[in-house]
Every structure is written in C-alpha cells, then in structure tokens.
Write a protein that holds these residues in place. Structure first.
Motif, short mmCIF file in Angstrom:
data_model
loop_
_atom_site.label_atom_id
_atom_site.label_comp_id
_atom_site.label_asym_id
_atom_site.label_seq_id
_atom_site.Cartn_x
_atom_site.Cartn_y
_atom_site.Cartn_z
N ARG A 177 0.81 -1.23 0.00
CA ARG A 177 0.00 0.00 0.00
C ARG A 177 0.84 1.27 0.00
N GLY A 178 1.85 1.27 -0.88
CA GLY A 178 2.63 2.48 -1.08
C GLY A 178 3.63 2.77 0.03
N VAL A 179 3.93 1.78 0.86
CA VAL A 179 4.93 1.99 1.92
C VAL A 179 5.98 0.88 1.86
N MET A 180 7.25 1.29 1.91
CA MET A 180 8.33 0.32 2.03
C MET A 180 8.99 0.52 3.39
N LYS A 181 8.89 -0.51 4.24
CA LYS A 181 9.59 -0.44 5.53
C LYS A 181 10.97 -1.05 5.34
N LEU A 182 11.99 -0.35 5.85
CA LEU A 182 13.37 -0.76 5.60
C LEU A 182 14.01 -1.40 6.81
N SER A 183 15.14 -2.09 6.56
CA SER A 183 15.80 -2.84 7.64
C SER A 183 16.36 -1.93 8.73
N ASP A 184 16.55 -0.64 8.45
CA ASP A 184 17.03 0.25 9.51
C ASP A 184 15.87 0.86 10.31
N GLY A 185 14.67 0.39 10.04
CA GLY A 185 13.51 0.84 10.78
C GLY A 185 12.78 2.02 10.15
N SER A 186 13.40 2.63 9.11
CA SER A 186 12.76 3.79 8.47
C SER A 186 11.68 3.33 7.49
N LYS A 187 10.88 4.30 7.04
CA LYS A 187 9.80 4.00 6.08
C LYS A 187 9.91 4.95 4.89
N ILE A 188 9.60 4.42 3.72
CA ILE A 188 9.58 5.21 2.50
C ILE A 188 8.14 5.22 1.99
N ALA A 189 7.62 6.38 1.65
CA ALA A 189 6.30 6.42 1.00
C ALA A 189 6.54 6.41 -0.51
#
Ligand SMILES: Cc1cc2nc3c(=O)[nH]c(=O)nc-3n(C[C@H](O)[C@H](O)[C@H](O)COP(=O)(O)OP(=O)(O)OC[C@H]3O[C@@H](n4cnc5c(N)ncnc54)[C@H](O)[C@@H]3O)c2cc1C
Length: 375
Positions: A177-189
């Motif tokens: 749903r338009g979100v990528m959660k990354l291994s460093d804990g951050s999120k990309i929209a």
C-alpha cells in the motif's frame, strides 16, 4: 534521503535495475533498496544468454521483444558487460530432434527472427569440437551473451544519472500500500512499490506462486575460439520445461574472455546454496556426451544460483489486484537476463498508463496460472 518517491524498488538484481532505469528515464523519482551487492543474486549466478525462446506465445513475445531491446542497447553498453553476438546453436542429436529444428525455424520465421538450419556437415564445420554423428542444428545468429552483474550495474548507473537513489546494504522488510519499511527501521512512502527481489519475492509478498529452482554452472580457463556459439541441446526443451523433476542439459557458452561457461541443471526443493556433487557430475557428464574434448579442459570454479520459477513459466510483471500500488517484477526463471529490459519497459508503461509494445496481460500477477509441461 527523501522519504517520498514515485517508485520504490526492492531488489538490485538485473530486473530491479531495469525497472529503475526505465522509471527514472520517464522522469519518475526512484528509490532502490538492495541488501547485498548489486546484481549479486541470480543475476551473478546466471549465464547471460540472451535468447528467443518459444515455449508459449507469451514467452516468445517477451523474449523476442527483450532481445531486440538488447540489440538496440548493445552499442551503448560498457566493455565490462561483455556483449558478444555469439548466436545460439540448438543442437539436434537425431532425426526426431531435426523435426523439432524445422518446427522451431518456422516459428521463428513467422515472427521475423532469423534462423538457419544446419545439416550434420555444416554443424561440424561451425563447431568442430562437438562430437561427430549429430544430426544437425538450428542457428539463431542474433542471440547474444552478456556478463549479467555488470549489465545490472550499468542499468543502475543509468538510473542514478537520472536522479535515482540506490541504497546498498538496505533490505525491504515490508512492501504494501505504497509503503516500504526498511531494515534500519525507516519508512519510504511511494506511489508505486515494486517487489523485484527475485527468488526471495515471496518473503515480501507472501502467497505469490514463486519457487526457488536451483542451478549449477562451471567456468573454465581461457580457450579462445574453442566454442563459437552458445550451444544448447534441443533436449533442453524437455528438461527445462519439466516442472517437477531434477534435470540437466548440455549448454555451453563462449565468453568474450575466451572462457567457457558450462551448464545447466535444474532442481526444486534444494534451498541450500552449496554444490550438489551428484548434480554437478550429471551436468558435466551430459556436456561430455556432446563435447568429449571438454575432458581435457581446465575448470576453475563452479557455483549455484536460484531461479525464481512460476507454475506457468511466465514472469509476474505488473500491479496486484488486491493492492494496485504494489507491482511485482519477479518469476523470470531461466530467462530473467534476457527479459529484464522488456520487464522494465512493461512496468514503466503500466505505471504511466502508456501503450505497451506487446500485450502485458499474459504476465499480470493475478492471471490464472495454468501449469503446463512440455511434451
Ligand atoms: C544457473 C542459472 C543460469 C541462468 N542462465 C540464464 C541465461 O542464460 N539467460 C537468462 O536470461 N537468464 C538466466 N538465468 C536467470 C536469470 O539469472 C534470472 O532470471 C535473473 O537474474 C533474475 O533477476 P532478478 O533481478 O529478478 O533476481 P536477482 O538477481 O536474484 O535479484 C534479486 C535481488 O533482490 C535482493 N533482495 C532479496 N530480498 C530483498 C529484500 N527484502 N529487500 C530488497 N532486496 C532484496 C537480492 O539480494 C537480489 O540482489 C539463469 C539463472 C541461473 C540460476
């Protein structure tokens, strides 16, 4: 690092790289996450044979489209991509396989792919190190060979020059749903998130029908001219298309370096990356049946890799019905180097709602899979 992009891609293999290059070329802002090295997955393990394959109308459309894109791109490729227009020689062992040569030639002719039938003598002249007594072959002169990891790096460099951000050492943990959660804990929209993580794609998108299909390869020392074309036994069609059993086939490639790459094997259910001695032995025995002189050649390394296989042997390219902002670009099995460029085009065209050069429907992730094995 921004936190919002038009497109976020999980996977820096050749497929993710091609999607990134096409999306960036179209003016979209692009983010790529790759946990390991660029092109270090199946892309590094693959043979790099750029080949038109005719297992189904959708497969021939995709491989032909993509091989033509490689031909167009070839003059721009840097030297380390080692593009070599070696051509393919499909070797027929007997009269039954010569009938297959004729059938294949007619199919290629019907779509404008150049192909010529070689009789036994012409085959021996073209490839003197093949054993005598073979029936003939089909030569497809415009097929080629590349060194895939450098091709992936080149495509990502093209994307980077157009503003794409490539983050090595970073994995996607979730993609929806338009979100990528990354291994460093951050999120990309992201407007669109693309799962291009090859054989690992089901870890990010559970439930998709992608299975690991292991393969072995061997590379030799340098023997320039010993093999001139990519040589593939026509029996390969039977083994590559078997959907359940382990198989080997004679498949030898000349590299621009003068080295020979010897394949190929296919296994399901082998999840470990170590060499399976019995498969390697079977594969090399098969190669020796066609080229006894290989016994005197020095091999320097062997390795394995995982193809991402789907039940109908077509890749999954495009949006998911349940989450139209999630695209898949995976499931390319043994043809992902060949079809990477077309995949990038189809993905960018669908995102931008542009007309596609070939129908995109056969590759949509939610098509009905029809398992089929070759006769
Ligand atoms: C032995 C063998 C021979 C082959 N020969 C040929 C050939 O001659 N011609 C041909 O066209 N094809 C060939 N193939 C197939 C081809 O190599 C693959 O189809 C192609 O490399 C697939 O590219 P990809 O980018 O989808 O996958 P990959 O190259 O595997 O890339 C996927 C990437 O995703 C990354 N990743 C994994 N998890 C995550 C995550 N959570 N977040 C972000 N990234 C992640 C991985 O690190 C990897 O780098 C062969 C394959 C094998 C194994």
């Amino acid at each position: 690092m921004r936190t919002s992009y038009d497109v976020a891609i999980a996977g820096g293999g050749i497929v993710g790289a091609s999607c990134a290059a096409e999306c960036a070329a179209a003016g979209l802002s692009v983010f790529v996450a790759e946990p390991n090295v660029i092109g270090g997955g199946a892309t590094a393990a693959g043979m790099g044979h750029l080949v038109v394959m005719d297992d189904s109308p959708a497969q021939i459309a995709l491989t032909n489209y993509s091989r033509n894109l490689w031909i167009d791109l070839a003059p721009q490729l840097p030297a380390d991509v080692e593009y070599l227009k070696a051509g393919t020689v499909w070797v027929a062992a007997d009269a039954e396989e010569m009938a297959e040569v004729e059938r294949k030639r007619a199919v290629y002719e019907s779509i404008g792919v150049r192909a010529e039938v070689l009789d036994a003598r012409a085959l021996a002249e073209a490839e003197p190190n093949l054993r005598r007594g073979l029936a003939g072959a089909l030569r497809v002169p415009d097929d080629a060979v590349v060194y895939p990891p450098c091709a992936a790096r080149y495509l990502l460099d093209c994307a980077r020059k157009r503003g794409a951000e490539i983050h090595v050492g970073m994995a996607a943990r979730e993609l929806a749903r338009g979100v990528m959660k990354l291994s460093d804990g951050s999120k990309i929209a992201a407007g669109i998130a693309i799962n291009a993580s090859g054989a690992w794609a089901p870890e990010l998108t559970p439930g998709i029908e992608v299975r690991k299909r292991k393969g072995h390869l061997v590379i030799t020392d340098r023997y320039p001219g010993w093999v001139r074309h990519q040589l593939v036994e026509l029996g390969y069609l039977k083994s590559a298309h078997s959907i359940s059993t382990d198989s080997v086939a004679f498949n030898v490639q000349p590299r621009k370096t003068g080295q020979l790459l010897i394949g190929s094997s296919r296994q399901y259910g082998a999840e470990h990356a170590s060499i399976d001695a019995y498969m390697l032995t079977r594969m090399l025995d098969r190669a020796l049946e066609y080229m006894p002189g290989l016994a005197g050649i020095s091999a320097i390394r062997s390795w394995t890799g995982f193809r991402a296989a789907t039940p109908d042997k077509l890749p999954l390219i495009g949006p998911c019905d349940a989450d139209p902002r999630l695209y898949l670009a995976t499931g390319h099995e043994g043809l992902g180097i060949t079809t990477s460029l077309a995949t990038g085009k189809l993905v960018a065209d669908q995102i931008l709602r542009r007309a596609t050069a070939i129908p995109f429907e056969p590759y949509l992730p939610d098509r009905k899979h029809e398992e089929h094995s070759h006769a």
